[in-house]
Motif scaffolding. Structure first.
Motif, mmCIF file in Angstrom:
data_model
loop_
_atom_site.group_PDB
_atom_site.id
_atom_site.type_symbol
_atom_site.label_atom_id
_atom_site.label_comp_id
_atom_site.label_asym_id
_atom_site.label_seq_id
_atom_site.Cartn_x
_atom_site.Cartn_y
_atom_site.Cartn_z
ATOM 1 N N PHE A 172 0.852 -1.187 0.000
ATOM 2 C CA PHE A 172 0.000 0.000 0.000
ATOM 3 C C PHE A 172 0.887 1.236 0.000
ATOM 4 O O PHE A 172 2.067 1.181 0.391
ATOM 5 C CB PHE A 172 -1.021 0.005 1.161
ATOM 6 C CG PHE A 172 -0.468 0.180 2.542
ATOM 7 C CD1 PHE A 172 -0.309 -0.922 3.377
ATOM 8 C CD2 PHE A 172 -0.123 1.438 3.038
ATOM 9 C CE1 PHE A 172 0.183 -0.771 4.672
ATOM 10 C CE2 PHE A 172 0.362 1.592 4.329
ATOM 11 C CZ PHE A 172 0.527 0.484 5.142
ATOM 12 N N HIS A 173 0.347 2.338 -0.468
ATOM 13 C CA HIS A 173 1.084 3.601 -0.598
ATOM 14 C C HIS A 173 0.072 4.734 -0.594
ATOM 15 O O HIS A 173 -1.136 4.492 -0.580
ATOM 16 C CB HIS A 173 1.911 3.617 -1.904
ATOM 17 C CG HIS A 173 1.059 3.541 -3.114
ATOM 18 N ND1 HIS A 173 0.625 2.334 -3.643
ATOM 19 C CD2 HIS A 173 0.478 4.508 -3.857
ATOM 20 C CE1 HIS A 173 -0.156 2.579 -4.682
ATOM 21 N NE2 HIS A 173 -0.272 3.883 -4.834
ATOM 22 N N PHE A 174 0.587 5.965 -0.654
ATOM 23 C CA PHE A 174 -0.298 7.137 -0.590
ATOM 24 C C PHE A 174 0.044 8.127 -1.709
ATOM 25 O O PHE A 174 1.145 8.071 -2.290
ATOM 26 C CB PHE A 174 -0.097 7.877 0.758
ATOM 27 C CG PHE A 174 -0.465 7.057 1.983
ATOM 28 C CD1 PHE A 174 0.426 6.137 2.509
ATOM 29 C CD2 PHE A 174 -1.695 7.228 2.619
ATOM 30 C CE1 PHE A 174 0.103 5.390 3.647
ATOM 31 C CE2 PHE A 174 -2.017 6.492 3.759
ATOM 32 C CZ PHE A 174 -1.118 5.568 4.265
ATOM 33 N N HIS A 175 -0.890 9.041 -1.958
ATOM 34 C CA HIS A 175 -0.673 10.209 -2.828
ATOM 35 C C HIS A 175 -1.136 11.415 -2.018
ATOM 36 O O HIS A 175 -2.144 11.317 -1.293
ATOM 37 C CB HIS A 175 -1.500 10.094 -4.114
ATOM 38 C CG HIS A 175 -1.226 8.857 -4.897
ATOM 39 N ND1 HIS A 175 -0.395 8.819 -6.007
ATOM 40 C CD2 HIS A 175 -1.655 7.575 -4.726
ATOM 41 C CE1 HIS A 175 -0.345 7.574 -6.484
ATOM 42 N NE2 HIS A 175 -1.085 6.801 -5.722
ATOM 43 N N TRP A 176 -0.406 12.540 -2.121
ATOM 44 C CA TRP A 176 -0.776 13.699 -1.309
ATOM 45 C C TRP A 176 -0.322 14.992 -1.972
ATOM 46 O O TRP A 176 0.441 14.953 -2.957
ATOM 47 C CB TRP A 176 -0.158 13.587 0.101
ATOM 48 C CG TRP A 176 1.340 13.514 0.122
ATOM 49 C CD1 TRP A 176 2.224 14.557 0.212
ATOM 50 C CD2 TRP A 176 2.141 12.327 0.033
ATOM 51 N NE1 TRP A 176 3.518 14.104 0.179
ATOM 52 C CE2 TRP A 176 3.503 12.740 0.077
ATOM 53 C CE3 TRP A 176 1.856 10.957 -0.064
ATOM 54 C CZ2 TRP A 176 4.567 11.814 0.032
ATOM 55 C CZ3 TRP A 176 2.898 10.040 -0.115
ATOM 56 C CH2 TRP A 176 4.235 10.478 -0.068
ATOM 57 N N SER A 205 -5.469 14.152 -3.329
ATOM 58 C CA SER A 205 -6.014 12.838 -3.713
ATOM 59 C C SER A 205 -5.943 12.672 -5.229
ATOM 60 O O SER A 205 -5.758 13.647 -5.967
ATOM 61 C CB SER A 205 -7.469 12.720 -3.247
ATOM 62 O OG SER A 205 -8.273 13.747 -3.831
ATOM 63 N N GLU A 206 -6.044 11.443 -5.678
ATOM 64 C CA GLU A 206 -6.061 11.169 -7.129
ATOM 65 C C GLU A 206 -7.509 11.205 -7.621
ATOM 66 O O GLU A 206 -7.823 11.923 -8.570
ATOM 67 C CB GLU A 206 -5.418 9.808 -7.408
ATOM 68 C CG GLU A 206 -3.942 9.786 -7.010
ATOM 69 C CD GLU A 206 -3.094 8.978 -7.950
ATOM 70 O OE1 GLU A 206 -3.227 7.739 -7.952
ATOM 71 O OE2 GLU A 206 -2.300 9.573 -8.704
ATOM 72 N N HIS A 207 -8.378 10.438 -6.972
ATOM 73 C CA HIS A 207 -9.805 10.514 -7.320
ATOM 74 C C HIS A 207 -10.415 11.729 -6.628
ATOM 75 O O HIS A 207 -9.905 12.199 -5.603
ATOM 76 C CB HIS A 207 -10.509 9.224 -6.890
ATOM 77 C CG HIS A 207 -10.080 8.025 -7.672
ATOM 78 N ND1 HIS A 207 -8.962 7.273 -7.338
ATOM 79 C CD2 HIS A 207 -10.572 7.475 -8.810
ATOM 80 C CE1 HIS A 207 -8.805 6.302 -8.232
ATOM 81 N NE2 HIS A 207 -9.770 6.413 -9.142
ATOM 82 N N LEU A 220 -5.090 6.894 0.066
ATOM 83 C CA LEU A 220 -4.382 5.626 0.320
ATOM 84 C C LEU A 220 -4.783 4.618 -0.752
ATOM 85 O O LEU A 220 -5.965 4.532 -1.105
ATOM 86 C CB LEU A 220 -4.788 5.106 1.702
ATOM 87 C CG LEU A 220 -4.607 3.628 2.030
ATOM 88 C CD1 LEU A 220 -3.132 3.251 2.038
ATOM 89 C CD2 LEU A 220 -5.259 3.299 3.370
ATOM 90 N N HIS A 221 -3.812 3.891 -1.271
ATOM 91 C CA HIS A 221 -4.080 2.807 -2.231
ATOM 92 C C HIS A 221 -3.543 1.481 -1.697
ATOM 93 O O HIS A 221 -2.335 1.360 -1.448
ATOM 94 C CB HIS A 221 -3.414 3.111 -3.576
ATOM 95 C CG HIS A 221 -4.089 4.223 -4.318
ATOM 96 N ND1 HIS A 221 -3.447 4.970 -5.293
ATOM 97 C CD2 HIS A 221 -5.336 4.738 -4.208
ATOM 98 C CE1 HIS A 221 -4.283 5.871 -5.766
ATOM 99 N NE2 HIS A 221 -5.448 5.761 -5.122
ATOM 100 N N LEU A 222 -4.434 0.520 -1.512
ATOM 101 C CA LEU A 222 -4.055 -0.851 -1.106
ATOM 102 C C LEU A 222 -4.128 -1.713 -2.361
ATOM 103 O O LEU A 222 -5.200 -1.895 -2.931
ATOM 104 C CB LEU A 222 -5.016 -1.362 -0.031
ATOM 105 C CG LEU A 222 -4.949 -0.589 1.299
ATOM 106 C CD1 LEU A 222 -6.335 -0.328 1.857
ATOM 107 C CD2 LEU A 222 -4.102 -1.350 2.321
ATOM 108 N N LEU A 246 -3.558 1.677 -13.599
ATOM 109 C CA LEU A 246 -2.555 2.209 -12.682
ATOM 110 C C LEU A 246 -2.494 3.715 -12.911
ATOM 111 O O LEU A 246 -2.690 4.174 -14.041
ATOM 112 C CB LEU A 246 -1.181 1.588 -12.987
ATOM 113 C CG LEU A 246 -1.023 0.084 -12.778
ATOM 114 C CD1 LEU A 246 0.390 -0.333 -13.144
ATOM 115 C CD2 LEU A 246 -1.349 -0.321 -11.354
ATOM 116 N N THR A 247 -2.177 4.468 -11.871
ATOM 117 C CA THR A 247 -2.093 5.931 -12.055
ATOM 118 C C THR A 247 -0.640 6.402 -12.167
ATOM 119 O O THR A 247 -0.373 7.602 -12.221
ATOM 120 C CB THR A 247 -2.747 6.674 -10.863
ATOM 121 O OG1 THR A 247 -1.975 6.384 -9.679
ATOM 122 C CG2 THR A 247 -4.188 6.270 -10.678
ATOM 123 N N THR A 248 0.302 5.434 -12.155
ATOM 124 C CA THR A 248 1.685 5.797 -12.464
ATOM 125 C C THR A 248 2.152 4.832 -13.564
ATOM 126 O O THR A 248 1.511 3.791 -13.762
ATOM 127 C CB THR A 248 2.630 5.616 -11.250
ATOM 128 O OG1 THR A 248 2.789 4.213 -11.008
ATOM 129 C CG2 THR A 248 2.106 6.301 -10.014
HETATM 130 ZN ZN LIG Z 1 -1.531 4.926 -6.003
#
Ligand SMILES: [Zn+2]
Ligand SMILES: COc1ccc2c(ccc[n+]2C(=O)c2ccc(S(N)(=O)=O)cc2)c1
Length: 260
Positions: free
Chosen positions: A92-96, A104-106, A117-119, A197-199
């Motif tokens: 899991f990881h985060f975006h900020w 957030s991404e969404h 948070l992405h699990l 995936l967002t990356t």
């Molecule tokens: Zn992510």
């Protein structure tokens, strides 16, 4: 919609790679327009069972910080919800954001949260490895949880306390017991849609499960994320902030909800 896509064909400052997949029809992230989501009574409850001892380490991969898990057996898994199979937790990881106004991404009705948070789970029933699953339409399932500014999150604090040790890209520390369930809101409600995936490699292999309710974290905890660096030891320091991808067009997709 609430956002312009002029950036879509630009080079992303973070990845120096095209932001769009030529011919991409199911890219992520997206804005979730609550009133356009369709309640699906056939969606099952999502069943989550994580074994805290499968936790391995935390590392800074230059995009985010990741907590990785031993995925050599079905010990930390999710099943049900929109999923046909059982999926194994990989990381899991985060975006900020640099500030609390975005990160957030969404988005929900065009509202950004300060972090997400992405699990990340993979379909170990049909595929032999995560790397293989990343390339398949039903290969991955990612649970997204929004973070909002509020009370201090005690479970998150154990992660925050470890961050100084992974400040630079490609640094890693052992992290041997952590139960990611503590990062999930108690409310079972979620939205789900087919995405990517967002990356990089941006592959269209993700069944997204976005929790309706956010978890609360405090300002100090968000600030701790912002002390991380995109850069390695010895490089000119660049703070790890705004590590989220711009919104992508919904195209011919419907977002389903597990709740009325
Ligand atoms: Zn992510
Ligand atoms: C085949 O080469 C790969 C494959 C996957 C890679 C990756 C580099 C970073 C992240 N990943 C990921 O696994 C990854 C990337 C994005 C996400 S996200 N933000 O949850 O969509 C989850 C996981 C390279």
């Amino acid at each position: 919609a609430c956002c312009s896509y002029r950036l879509r064909d630009a080079l992303h400052p973070l990845w120096q790679s095209p932001l769009t997949i030529p011919g991409g029809t199911r890219q992520s992230p997206i804005n979730i327009q609550w009133r356009d989501s369709v309640y699906d009574p056939f969606l099952k409850p999502l069943k989550i069972s994580y074994d805290p001892t499968t936790c391995l380490h935390i590392w800074n991969n230059g995009y985010s910080f990741l907590v990785e898990f031993d995925d050599s057996a079905d010990r930390s898994i999710i099943i049900g919800g929109p999923l046909e199979n059982q999926y194994r937790l990989k990381q899991f990881h985060f975006h900020w954001g640099a500030v609390n106004d975005w990160g957030s991404e969404h988005t929900v009705d065009c509202k950004f949260y300060p972090a997400e948070l992405h699990l990340v789970h993979w379909n170990a029933v049909e595929y032999l490895s995560f790397e293989e699953a990343v390339m398949e339409g039903n290969g991955l399932a990612v649970i997204g949880v929004f973070l909002k500014l509020g009370a201090r999150h005690e479970g998150l604090q154990t992660l925050v306390d470890a961050l100084p040790a992974v400040r630079h890209k490609d640094t890693v520390i052992e992290f041997d017991v952590f139960d990611p369930s503590c990062l999930l809101p108690s409310c079972p409600d979620y939205w789900t849609y087919a995405g990517s995936l967002t990356t990089p490699p941006l592959t269209e292999s993700v069944t997204w499960i976005i929790k309706k309710k956010p978890i609360e974290v405090d300002e100090d905890q968000l600030e701790a994320f912002r002390t991380l660096l995109f850069t390695s030891h010895g490089e000119e320091e660049r703070r790890m902030v705004d590590n989220f991808r711009p919104l992508q067009p919904l195209m011919d997709r419907t977002v389903r909800s597990s709740f009325r």
